[in-house]
Design a protein around this motif. Structure first.
Motif, PDB file in Angstrom:
ATOM      1  N   SER A 169       0.984  -0.813  -0.218  1.00  0.00           N
ATOM      2  CA  SER A 169       0.350  -0.318  -0.533  1.00  0.00           C
ATOM      3  C   SER A 169       0.791   1.647   0.266  1.00  0.00           C
ATOM      4  CB  SER A 169      -0.986   0.268   1.189  1.00  0.00           C
ATOM      5  OG  SER A 169      -2.104  -1.245   1.378  1.00  0.00           O
ATOM      6  N   LEU A 171      -1.806   7.302   0.655  1.00  0.00           N
ATOM      7  CA  LEU A 171      -2.430   6.243   2.058  1.00  0.00           C
ATOM      8  C   LEU A 171      -3.434   6.197   2.729  1.00  0.00           C
ATOM      9  CD1 LEU A 171      -0.616   4.650   2.516  1.00  0.00           C
ATOM     10  CD2 LEU A 171       0.741   5.685   4.096  1.00  0.00           C
ATOM     11  N   ALA A 216      -5.934   3.492   1.432  1.00  0.00           N
ATOM     12  CA  ALA A 216      -5.995   2.372   0.723  1.00  0.00           C
ATOM     13  C   ALA A 216      -6.624   1.302   1.691  1.00  0.00           C
ATOM     14  CB  ALA A 216      -4.218   2.270   1.111  1.00  0.00           C
TER      15      ALA A 216
END
Length: 295
Positions: free
Chosen positions: A46, A102, A105
């Motif tokens: 990720s 991020l 994710a």
């Protein structure tokens, strides 16, 4: 290569940021299933995916003035040295974009989400202190998570800067120093590229630049005697540790010519078991990888 063809590798190969982080994300995801570090490898997939996805729309990185670049090229110095890092507006935009990607994710643990929010809330001085700790390799054990995220943002920053250099002007700094940014290698690789089959390249742990180094030579002390290669019994022999009896250190070597899926940062983390075995025999790890902090 054709029989009798001599290898003529370039000294340096600059990174393509989107390709580098895309391959890294795919490799982390491929290594994850049934691995002892499965959860961490999925998290790093990720991270690498966010590194790739944050590239679009970022402002251009600011390179040193032409006179400084020329001085670096002429005197075998890294043109974008990590020791002169400045957290400018471009880096702030890079860090923000990375954290934003991020944060959305799937499957992130709460500790990772807390680290994202903590880094978002940090002031300029705290961010600079974290960046400095990453760049000098002194990440505090009680604050690994936000520093790992800072390391990922710095990788994006330096990879984008290195991609804009003139590869033909780069010259050796030291076997274990990146000619673009001066950082240490995460590992070296034996490649199978046309015209360079069987040659070795070090892979920068920060900016992703590759540089050519002769084989069977310690990257840490330069010694050529007492070099040996270790792997885990029963495991594929494409990831090995190149140990040196003179300095008792080692750096991993990846045989990418045998398995083109190998990626330096991802396979370094994926082969942590080899590091643990070597530590039992008092070998000292020489490869740099912020994603192995705390292990």
């Amino acid at each position: 290569m054709n029989i009798g063809e001599a290898a003529d590798p370039p000294f340096a190969v600059l990174p393509d940021p989107a390709s580098l982080f895309g391959r890294r994300a795919a490799r982390f995801a491929e290594l994850a299933p049934e691995h002892p570090l499965e959860a961490y490898l999925r998290f790093l997939a990720s991270v690498a995916g966010a590194q790739r996805d944050c590239l679009d729309g970022l402002p251009e990185p600011v390179l040193p003035p032409p006179v400084e670049l020329e001085r670096a090229y002429t005197h075998s110095m890294p043109p974008v040295p990590f020791g002169r890092f400045e957290a400018d507006a471009v880096f702030d935009a890079t860090l923000t974009a990375f954290l934003d990607r991020l944060a959305v994710a799937d499957g992130l643990p709460q500790a990772s989400r807390d680290a994202i929010e903590g880094l978002r809330a940090a002031d300029a001085d705290a961010r600079r202190a974290m960046a400095d700790a990453v760049l000098v390799g002194s990440i505090p054990e009680d604050a690994v998570a936000p520093h790992v995220l800072m390391a990922a943002a710095l990788q994006v920053h330096f990879t984008r800067a290195a991609a804009r250099l003139d590869a033909s002007r780069l010259t050796p700094v030291a076997d274990a120093a990146c000619p673009s940014c001066g950082s240490g290698p995460v590992a070296s690789m034996i490649v199978g590229w046309p015209g360079a089959h069987g040659t070795r390249f070090c892979a920068c742990s920060m900016c992703g630049t590759l540089w050519n180094v002769v084989r069977i030579k310690c990257l840490l002390c330069g010694g050529v005697d007492g070099i040996a290669y270790h792997t885990i019994e029963g495991a594929p022999d494409v990831v090995k540790a190149e140990t040196c009896e003179q300095c008792h250190g080692y750096v991993k070597i990846l045989h990418q010519h045998k398995d083109t899926r190998l990626e330096s940062v991802a396979d370094d983390v994926g082969s942590l078991g080899l590091d643990l075995l070597l530590a039992e025999e008092d070998w000292v790890r020489g490869g740099a990888n912020p994603f192995l902090t705390g292990y």
